[in-house]
Write an enzyme that holds these catalytic residues in place. Sequence first.
Site, PDB file in Angstrom:
ATOM      1  N   LYS A 237       9.456 -79.947-124.649  1.00 10.43           N
ATOM      2  CA  LYS A 237       9.482 -81.168-124.066  1.00 10.43           C
ATOM      3  C   LYS A 237      10.276 -82.314-124.796  1.00 10.43           C
ATOM      4  O   LYS A 237      11.013 -83.010-124.616  1.00 10.43           O
ATOM      5  CB  LYS A 237       8.017 -81.951-123.748  1.00 10.43           C
ATOM      6  CG  LYS A 237       8.112 -83.495-123.425  1.00 10.43           C
ATOM      7  CD  LYS A 237       6.503 -84.080-123.640  1.00 10.43           C
ATOM      8  CE  LYS A 237       6.584 -84.451-125.182  1.00 10.43           C
ATOM      9  NZ  LYS A 237       5.610 -85.384-125.361  1.00 10.43           N
ATOM     10  N   CYS A 307      -1.807 -92.192-111.044  1.00 17.88           N
ATOM     11  CA  CYS A 307      -2.238 -90.751-111.043  1.00 17.88           C
ATOM     12  C   CYS A 307      -2.709 -90.400-112.235  1.00 17.88           C
ATOM     13  O   CYS A 307      -2.221 -89.288-112.848  1.00 17.88           O
ATOM     14  CB  CYS A 307      -1.175 -89.964-110.466  1.00 17.88           C
ATOM     15  SG  CYS A 307      -1.594 -88.308-109.841  1.00 17.88           S
ATOM     16  N   CYS A 314      -6.296 -93.070-106.039  1.00 19.47           N
ATOM     17  CA  CYS A 314      -5.717 -92.584-104.858  1.00 19.47           C
ATOM     18  C   CYS A 314      -5.814 -93.697-103.570  1.00 19.47           C
ATOM     19  O   CYS A 314      -4.705 -93.796-102.868  1.00 19.47           O
ATOM     20  CB  CYS A 314      -6.661 -91.601-104.302  1.00 19.47           C
ATOM     21  SG  CYS A 314      -6.389 -90.056-105.225  1.00 19.47           S
ATOM     22  N   CYS A 317      -2.449 -95.434-104.372  1.00 15.42           N
ATOM     23  CA  CYS A 317      -1.271 -94.971-104.304  1.00 15.42           C
ATOM     24  C   CYS A 317      -0.315 -94.860-103.302  1.00 15.42           C
ATOM     25  O   CYS A 317      -0.753 -94.810-102.024  1.00 15.42           O
ATOM     26  CB  CYS A 317      -1.771 -93.154-104.418  1.00 15.42           C
ATOM     27  SG  CYS A 317      -0.385 -92.134-104.632  1.00 15.42           S
ATOM     28  N   CYS A 323       0.105 -86.903-100.212  1.00 12.65           N
ATOM     29  CA  CYS A 323      -0.016 -86.020-101.034  1.00 12.65           C
ATOM     30  C   CYS A 323      -1.499 -85.048-100.679  1.00 12.65           C
ATOM     31  O   CYS A 323      -2.492 -85.498-100.117  1.00 12.65           O
ATOM     32  CB  CYS A 323      -0.894 -86.951-102.200  1.00 12.65           C
ATOM     33  SG  CYS A 323      -1.607 -86.086-103.539  1.00 12.65           S
TER      34      CYS A 323
END
Length: 330
Positions: A237, A307, A314, A317, A323
Amino acid sequence: MPITRSQLRASVFTTTAKATSPSSKEITSKYFSSKTNVNETKQPNKSSLNETVTRKTTRKHIIIETEESSANINLSGALSSERSVDKLEKRLEKEPSKPPVGWEGVYNTIKEYRKNIVAPVDTMGCERLADEPSDDITLQTSRFQTLVSLMLSSQTKDHVTAAAIQNLRQKLPGGLNLDNVLQAEEKFLDDCISKVGFHRRKATYLKQTAKICKEEYNSDIPNTVEGLMKLPGVGPKMAYLCMQVAWKQNEGIGVDVHVHRITNRLGWCKTGKAGPEATRQSLESWLPRSLWQEINPMLVGFGQTICSPQYPKCSKCPVNNMCPSVTYNR
């Protein structure tokens, strides 16, 4: 260019081995978690031939802490993850991965949402902490600061990383650059970054990295993913993000815990158990290369604000109707 399986193994198993070995006591207390419970019962008369000894031993897995993981990984888990990556590579070689149905709509909706939401990564992300090149700051120094920011960011919140970089910038005589890190005592560096995760180990890594860059790269940082990953404490990363930010080269996607978690929640990847490296390979097999750089800060900020790992919001969101992992009844 993507890293190989052997380099992945090295990033999982040998990252900590690149640093100067600490004392055995420190290894036991900080690097490993191993517990053995022993219960013994003996007859009072030790000389008796009928002496009975009952011993019960329970041994837990040895757990290794790695800089590139948000959680501890045991050896069997690491091997399972490596096997999953191998299977994914072979599958992708046989047949190109197809983009998930409807991904563009979800992607664009999150991207539009993020334009109006300021997350910690937007102001304090490690890619934003280096000084811009100027009359006083050379390109080499700016790149070195980016690398240091990434090294300190592992398992550390953005505001803590930003404060540590500011400490180094202010407290190092002459500011944060390669030569000043080389000249500073390791204990001094540790004091400056004491709030970041694994700060003692990272202070060692900083000294080692500065020495390697001085001697092997003419006081600059490596300009390849492979070279960066040979530095102590630098995993995939960090290497891909460093190439994007420091060298302006888009070699791959920087996948951290946020990107790994969210892409699996959205159903874009099925690499939850395989780990971030498998997620990177899966994403790169279908995501347009032009999006490889922006997806990390976009999803990191989305993970910081909406998230989250536990109790995702949610109901707020913007893609809750698309989703598959939404946690409330529609």
